[in-house]
Design a protein around this motif. Structure first.
Motif, PDB file in Angstrom:
ATOM      1  N   ALA A  78       1.882  -7.957   4.069  1.00  0.00           N
ATOM      2  CA  ALA A  78       2.236  -7.315   5.486  1.00  0.00           C
ATOM      3  C   ALA A  78       2.089  -5.735   5.688  1.00  0.00           C
ATOM      4  N   ILE A  79       2.627  -5.055   4.372  1.00  0.00           N
ATOM      5  CA  ILE A  79       2.501  -3.562   4.479  1.00  0.00           C
ATOM      6  C   ILE A  79       0.988  -3.277   4.306  1.00  0.00           C
ATOM      7  N   ALA A  80       0.469  -3.853   3.647  1.00  0.00           N
ATOM      8  CA  ALA A  80      -1.061  -3.485   3.234  1.00  0.00           C
ATOM      9  C   ALA A  80      -1.813  -3.709   4.955  1.00  0.00           C
ATOM     10  N   ARG A  81      -1.552  -4.713   5.255  1.00  0.00           N
ATOM     11  CA  ARG A  81      -2.264  -5.065   6.586  1.00  0.00           C
ATOM     12  C   ARG A  81      -1.937  -4.096   7.638  1.00  0.00           C
ATOM     13  N   ALA A  82      -0.626  -3.737   7.864  1.00  0.00           N
ATOM     14  CA  ALA A  82      -0.368  -2.468   8.613  1.00  0.00           C
ATOM     15  C   ALA A  82      -1.199  -1.372   8.310  1.00  0.00           C
ATOM     16  N   LEU A  83      -1.159  -0.796   7.107  1.00  0.00           N
ATOM     17  CA  LEU A  83      -1.716   0.383   6.606  1.00  0.00           C
ATOM     18  C   LEU A  83      -3.296   0.301   6.679  1.00  0.00           C
ATOM     19  N   ALA A  84      -3.860  -0.794   6.973  1.00  0.00           N
ATOM     20  CA  ALA A  84      -5.122  -1.129   7.005  1.00  0.00           C
ATOM     21  C   ALA A  84      -5.685  -0.366   8.395  1.00  0.00           C
ATOM     22  N   MET A  85      -5.156  -0.394   9.417  1.00  0.00           N
ATOM     23  CA  MET A  85      -5.156   0.162  10.763  1.00  0.00           C
ATOM     24  C   MET A  85      -5.196   1.560  10.701  1.00  0.00           C
ATOM     25  N   ASP A  86      -4.705   2.246   9.725  1.00  0.00           N
ATOM     26  CA  ASP A  86      -4.500   3.681   9.696  1.00  0.00           C
ATOM     27  C   ASP A  86      -3.670   4.177  10.679  1.00  0.00           C
ATOM     28  N   PRO A  87      -2.511   3.775  10.601  1.00  0.00           N
ATOM     29  CA  PRO A  87      -1.342   4.141  11.920  1.00  0.00           C
ATOM     30  C   PRO A  87      -1.071   5.558  11.647  1.00  0.00           C
ATOM     31  N   ASP A  88      -0.520   6.018  12.918  1.00  0.00           N
ATOM     32  CA  ASP A  88      -0.261   7.544  12.585  1.00  0.00           C
ATOM     33  C   ASP A  88       1.504   7.357  12.602  1.00  0.00           C
ATOM     34  N   ILE A  89       1.848   6.092  13.400  1.00  0.00           N
ATOM     35  CA  ILE A  89       3.286   5.735  13.331  1.00  0.00           C
ATOM     36  C   ILE A  89       3.512   4.324  12.480  1.00  0.00           C
ATOM     37  N   LEU A  90       4.453   4.271  11.623  1.00  0.00           N
ATOM     38  CA  LEU A  90       4.662   2.972  11.043  1.00  0.00           C
ATOM     39  C   LEU A  90       6.098   2.561  11.268  1.00  0.00           C
ATOM     40  N   LEU A  91       6.546   1.382  11.958  1.00  0.00           N
ATOM     41  CA  LEU A  91       7.745   1.013  12.106  1.00  0.00           C
ATOM     42  C   LEU A  91       8.113  -0.199  11.225  1.00  0.00           C
ATOM     43  N   LEU A  92       9.367  -0.018  10.572  1.00  0.00           N
ATOM     44  CA  LEU A  92       9.780  -0.795   9.478  1.00  0.00           C
ATOM     45  C   LEU A  92      10.930  -1.476   9.850  1.00  0.00           C
ATOM     46  N   ASP A  93      10.946  -2.857  10.219  1.00  0.00           N
ATOM     47  CA  ASP A  93      12.066  -3.303  10.930  1.00  0.00           C
ATOM     48  C   ASP A  93      12.618  -4.123   9.731  1.00  0.00           C
TER      49      ASP A  93
END
Lengths: 243, 281
Positions: free
Chosen positions: B176-191
Motif C-alpha cells: 500500500a505504501i508502494a502504491r501511494a508512492l507510485a503516484m509521486d505525491p507531494d503530500i503523503l497522509l499516513l493514517d
C-alpha cells in the motif's frame, strides 16, 4: 408403456424444437435482464434524484406487475399502438424486464456490500467515478452477486413456460402435445426431467463462474484446481501442505 | 465582468514567503450535531513531517480524511499549495469547487490507510500501476518499471504477481505504501498505518517510512500511536483534544517537556508509567 416411448420417439424432434425455444428465451432473457439489472442497479445509487427516482420507479413497476400481463401487453396491446413485435421478442422483453428488475436489487446490494475502504482507496488514487466502478468495485461486487443471480436464472428458466400463452411453442407446449398420445404421468415426467437437467447445467455453469470470480479476488482455488478430480494421493498431499 | 480579488493572494505581503503545503482556515467538521473540528487553523510547510497525537475521537483522523476529500468540509477552507481544495471564497461567498478542479489537486496527495485497502481483484503489481497508468496516463512499461523499483525498496521484490490476500498484514501495508508512492505525491497522509499490524511487524513498516522520510522531501501528515516513530520522523507534533490544537511543539519539546496539562496527562497515559519521556535511541 411401450406406446409411451414410441410416442416420445416420434415427438422427440418437436420436443427438441420446443427446448430450443425455451433456451433462446432463457439466454436472451438472462442477457437482457443482466443489462437492465446493471443499469437500474447503478442508476438507483445515483446522486441525481430525478434519475435515481426514475430507476427505482422502473424497478418497482416491473417487479410489481404480473409477468403474464406484461407478456400480454407486449404481444396484444403494443400492436394496437402500432408496434407489432415477434412473439420471441415479446417473450425476451417481458422476461428480461421482469427479472432484470429483481436482479437490479441484487446488483445494488452487492455494490453496497463492497467495503468502504475500497472506495476510499480509489479516491486516494484520484480514480474517476467510472474507473472506480469498472476497475475496482464491480469486479468485487460480481463475486458477491453470482449466487443470487443463479437463483433468478433458474427462476427465469422455469418462468419461460408461460410464453405458450403468446403462441410460442416451447418445451411446455410440446409436452402438452405429447400428453395427448401418452399417459399424463409420462409426459409431465419427461418434462420435469428435461427442465431439471437444464437447470442443473445452468447451476453448474454459474457455480464455475463463482469459483473463478472468487479466485480472482484471491479467495479459494482456481477453476482448474476445482475441476481436477481429487485422488487420495493429491488429497493427502494437499492435507500435508496445509498441515 | 468584474475581476474577483482573492483576499488570500492579496494577503501575501508581496514577499516570496513560502506557500504552505497544507493550510486549514477556520475549518469546521460536524457529523450531524456532533462537532468534531471547530475553528481549526494550522499550516504545514512544504517538506514538513507533522504528527498529530491525541486521544481517539479528538479529530486527528478526520483531518487526514478532509485533506484526502474522503469527508466533506462543514465550513471553512483547506488550501493545498495555496490552492483551495474543496471550497473557495468567490465574491464573498463560500462555493464548492468543481470535481475536475478537486481532482487536479487530489492527484498530488497520497494516503496510506490503517486497513491497507489493497484491491483484491488485482495482483500486487496491478495494484501499484493501476492509478499511474489510468489516472496519470503513464505507459504500462514505464509504470511497471517504477513499480518494480518501489517493490524492491519496500523489501518485496518477489511479490509482484502475488494476490494481496496471500500476503501478511505487514506485506500488504508495504504494498500500500508502494502504491501511494507510485503516484509521486507531494503530500503523503499516513493514517494509523501500523494499528492493524502484529507488534513484531510494526517495526518493518515504520523502518520503510523512516527511510522514505529520510530520502524524499514529501510533506507528511501522520496520525500514529507510535510515539517513538513520531519522534524519529516528525519535525513537529500537534496535540489534539476535542477538535482543537492543545499544544504544538518540536518532538523533543513535546515528548520531554510538554507544557499543557492535557498533553502531559495524555503522554503519561500513552507512554505508560515512569517519567513519561521516551529516549532518543
Amino acid at each position: 408403456m411401450e406406446s409411451n416411448f414410441e410416442a416420445l420417439a416420434e415427438a422427440w424432434p418437436r420436443i427438441l424444437d420446443g427446448l430450443w425455444i425455451t433456451l433462446q428465451l432463457t439466454l436472451g432473457g438472462a442477457l437482457l435482464a443482466m443489462v437492465i439489472a446493471v443499469v437500474l442497479g447503478l442508476g438507483s445509487r445515483l446522486h441525481n434524484i430525478v434519475l435515481r427516482g426514475l430507476c427505482r420507479a422502473i424497478m418497482e413497476f416491473f417487479r410489481g406487475t404480473s409477468l403474464v400481463v406484461q407478456l400480454f401487453f407486449f404481444f396484444f396491446v403494443l400492436p394496437q399502438l402500432g408496434l407489432a413485435l415477434p412473439a420471441m421478442v415479446c417473450g425476451i422483453l417481458g422476461l428480461g424486464l421482469n427479472y432484470g428488475a429483481y436482479a437490479a436489487e441484487v446488483v445494488r446490494g452487492s455494490i453496497n456490500s463492497v467495503p468502504t475502504g475500497q472506495w476510499e482507496a480509489t479516491t486516494a488514487l484520484s480514480m474517476s467515478k467510472s474507473q472506480q466502478m469498472i476497475r475496482v468495485i464491480f469486479p468485487q461486487a460480481w463475486a458477491l452477486m453470482i449466487p443470487s443471480l443463479t437463483n433468478y436464472l433458474i427462476h427465469m428458466l422455469k418462468g419461460t413456460a408461460i410464453v405458450s400463452f403468446i403462441t410460442l411453442a416451447d418445451l411446455t407446449y410440446h409436452t402438452e402435445q405429447l400428453r395427448e398420445q401418452t399417459d399424463t404421468f409420462f409426459a409431465y415426467g419427461v418434462s420435469l426431467v428435461i427442465y431439471f437437467v437444464i437447470a442443473y447445467i445452468l447451476t453448474l455453469i454459474m457455480n464455475a463462474l463463482e469459483v473463478r470470480a472468487k479466485h480472482r479476488l484471491g479467495r479459494g482455488e482456481s477453476l482448474r484446481e476445482a475441476l481436477t478430480p481429487k485422488t487420495p494421493e493429491t488429497a493427502a498431499a494437499e492435507g500435508g501442505r496445509k498441515a | 465582468m468584474p475581476t474577483t480579488t482573492d483576499p488570500h493572494a492579496a494577503a501575501g505581503d508581496g514577499t516570496a514567503a513560502a506557500v504552505p503545503a497544507i493550510r486549514f482556515e477556520n475549518v469546521e467538521k460536524r457529523f450531524g450535531d456532533n462537532v468534531v473540528l471547530k475553528d481549526l487553523n494550522f499550516e504545514v510547510a512544504k517538506g514538513d513531517r507533522v504528527t498529530l497525537i491525541g486521544p481517539s475521537g479528538s479529530g486527528k483522523t478526520t483531518i487526514l480524511r478532509l485533506v484526502m476529500t474522503l469527508e466533506s468540509l462543514s465550513d471553512g477552507y483547506i488550501y493545498i499549495d495555496g490552492e483551495p481544495l474543496t471550497h473557495e471564497l468567490r465574491d464573498g461567498k463560500r462555493v464548492a469547487r468543481s470535481e475536475k478542479a478537486q481532482k487536479q489537486i487530489r492527484k498530488r496527495i497520497g494516503m496510506v490507510f490503517q486497513q491497507f485497502n489493497l484491491f483484491p481483484n488485482m495482483t500486487v503489481l496491478e495494484n501499484i500501476i493501476e492509478a499511474p497508468v489510468h489516472v496519470l496516463g503513464q505507459s504500462k512499461a514505464e509504470a511497471t518499471k517504477r513499480a518494480m523499483e518501489l517493490l524492491e525498496s519496500v523489501g518485496l521484490p518477489g511479490k509482484a504477481n502475488a494476490h494481496p490476500l496471500q500476503l501478511s498484514g505487514g506485506q500488504q501495508q508495504r504494498v500500500a505504501i508502494a502504491r501511494a508512492l507510485a503516484m509521486d505525491p507531494d503530500i503523503l497522509l499516513l493514517d494509523e498505518v501500523t494499528s492493524a499490524l502484529d507488534p513484531e511487524i510494526v517495526g518493518e513498516v515504520l523502518g520503510i517510512l523512516r527511510h522514505i522520510a529520510e530520502t524524499t522531501d514529501i510533506t507528511m501528515l501522520i496520525v500514529t500511536h507510535e510515539m517513538q516513530f513520531a519522534r524519529d520522523v516528525s519535525n513537529r507534533v500537534m496535540m489534539f483534544d476535542g477538535g482543537r490544537v492543545v499544544e504544538e511543539a518540536t518532538p523533543d519539546v513535546m515528548f520531554t517537556n510538554p507544557q499543557h496539562e492535557r498533553t502531559q496527562a495524555f503522554l503519561h497515559a500513552v507512554l505508560g508509567s515512569g517519567d513519561g519521556h521516551i529516549g532518543t535511541h
